[in-house]
Design a protein around this motif. Structure first.
Motif, mmCIF file in Angstrom:
data_model
loop_
_atom_site.group_PDB
_atom_site.id
_atom_site.type_symbol
_atom_site.label_atom_id
_atom_site.label_comp_id
_atom_site.label_asym_id
_atom_site.label_seq_id
_atom_site.Cartn_x
_atom_site.Cartn_y
_atom_site.Cartn_z
ATOM 1 N N GLU A 196 1.065 -1.163 -0.133
ATOM 2 C CA GLU A 196 -0.231 0.114 -0.003
ATOM 3 C C GLU A 196 0.905 1.164 -0.063
ATOM 4 O OE1 GLU A 196 -2.984 2.309 3.132
ATOM 5 O OE2 GLU A 196 -2.712 0.104 3.254
ATOM 6 N N LEU A 197 1.984 1.268 0.840
ATOM 7 C CA LEU A 197 2.719 2.415 0.671
ATOM 8 C C LEU A 197 3.724 2.759 -0.507
ATOM 9 C CD1 LEU A 197 4.175 2.124 4.584
ATOM 10 C CD2 LEU A 197 2.058 3.602 3.566
ATOM 11 N N LYS A 236 1.422 4.301 -2.689
ATOM 12 C CA LYS A 236 1.341 5.719 -2.275
ATOM 13 C C LYS A 236 2.514 6.565 -3.102
ATOM 14 C CE LYS A 236 0.363 8.384 1.845
ATOM 15 N NZ LYS A 236 0.227 8.409 3.352
ATOM 16 N N GLU A 247 5.971 7.027 7.057
ATOM 17 C CA GLU A 247 4.540 6.296 6.944
ATOM 18 C C GLU A 247 4.714 5.125 7.875
ATOM 19 O OE1 GLU A 247 0.582 6.584 6.350
ATOM 20 O OE2 GLU A 247 1.940 7.957 6.016
#
Length: 312
Positions: free
Chosen positions: A162-163, A166, A290
């Protein structure tokens, strides 16, 4: 004695040193000798033909003619495959009339004062459509590779995936239809496509590689690099970012970079080291911050849950 914690800059320097030294070591291996012998059999295409191939099959990696796949690589083109059209040179002979000159380069005239002509056969070069096929369209003996598929699992895989998405400047899709490639970045469609079903570490590494292509502007209006340089840049960034996240992709990355480099000094890597380092630093820093933020959120949640239990 307490171990001194490595600073971020020290870690970056260590990764840089290993990236350079370990990639150069590949060139001394027997594996590289086998690889380069095989790669030398593949034809080299003109820039116009490379554009034609890329426009028809963006995921093409290794291409050659129907018979060459059989004779040189012991592979056959699969049934119902459509060839990739290129323009091939062809020589032909034709009879033409040419004026006659004497040994002093003076025109030889006939009885009417007109210059004499004679028929001669000349060789000309023209062009015709020809068809080639990509590796993904064939079956048979394996083609040697310097890169070993990464099959390790990754802690917090879904979070990390997911990161990485991003930090990508374009959307990321997952598909079974990526040809022989593990993934690709399409500048024209402004998207990244990753082969689904790969092992976790290979998936993360490939995502970072394709994301690096996008962040470096490959295929854009200001793109000034050839394909070799672009692939070395993207894979170097992928190795660097992965290392900053404590993921070891060396089995794949060093061989991949060596396979794309034009010389044993890995000049594409050395000449673009600052750009690679800065890109890797930006990407890894965003992901690290993050991850830390999410870790702190989990810790706060756990502390609040624990406090509520104690107050009951």
């Amino acid at each position: 004695m307490k171990k001194v914690k490595e600073t971020r800059e020290e870690k970056m320097s260590r990764i840089q040193e290993k990236l350079l030294s370990s990639t150069k070591e590949i060139f001394e291996s027997e594996k590289y000798a086998e690889y380069i012998t095989t790669m030398a059999k593949f034809p080299h295409y003109s820039i116009n033909n490379c554009i034609l191939i890329a426009s028809q099959c963006p995921t093409a990696s290794l291409v050659c003619g129907y018979k060459k796949w059989q004779t040189d690589f012991n592979r056959t083109v699969n049934k119902n495959e459509h060839g990739i059209m290129i323009i091939a040179p062809v020589k032909y002979k034709a009879d033409v009339e040419e004026p006659i000159f004497d040994e002093n380069a003076h025109p030889v005239l006939d009885e009417n004062g007109n210059q004499k002509k004679e028929k001669v056969q000349r060789e000309f070069q023209g062009f015709r459509p020809a068809y080639v096929f990509d590796l993904q369209q064939t079956s048979g003996d394996p083609i040697p590779t310097l890169a070993t598929l990464l099959d390790a699992s990754v802690d917090d895989f879904e979070t990390l995936k997911e990161l990485v998405i991003k930090v990508c400047p374009v959307p990321v899709e997952f598909s079974a239809d990526t040809g022989s490639a593990n993934g690709y970045y399409s500048p024209s469609e402004q998207k990244i496509v990753i082969k689904e079903g790969m092992p976790e570490l290979q998936t993360i590494k490939t995502m970072i590689h394709e994301c690096a292509h996008a962040r470096l502007g490959h295929g854009g209006e200001d793109d000034k690099w050839d394909r070799q340089t672009k692939e070395v840049q993207a894979e170097s960034v992928a190795y660097w970012v992965s290392s900053m996240l404590n993921l070891d992709t060396s089995d794949y990355s060093f061989g991949y970079i060596a396979g794309w480099s034009k010389d044993k000094e890995v000049s594409e890597l050395k000449e673009n080291l600052e750009l690679i380092k800065n890109t890797a630093d930006e990407m890894s820093l965003i992901i690290e911050e993050e991850l830390l933020k999410r870790k702190e959120e989990v810790q706060v949640t756990e502390e609040n849950t624990s406090a509520r239990r104690k107050s009951r």
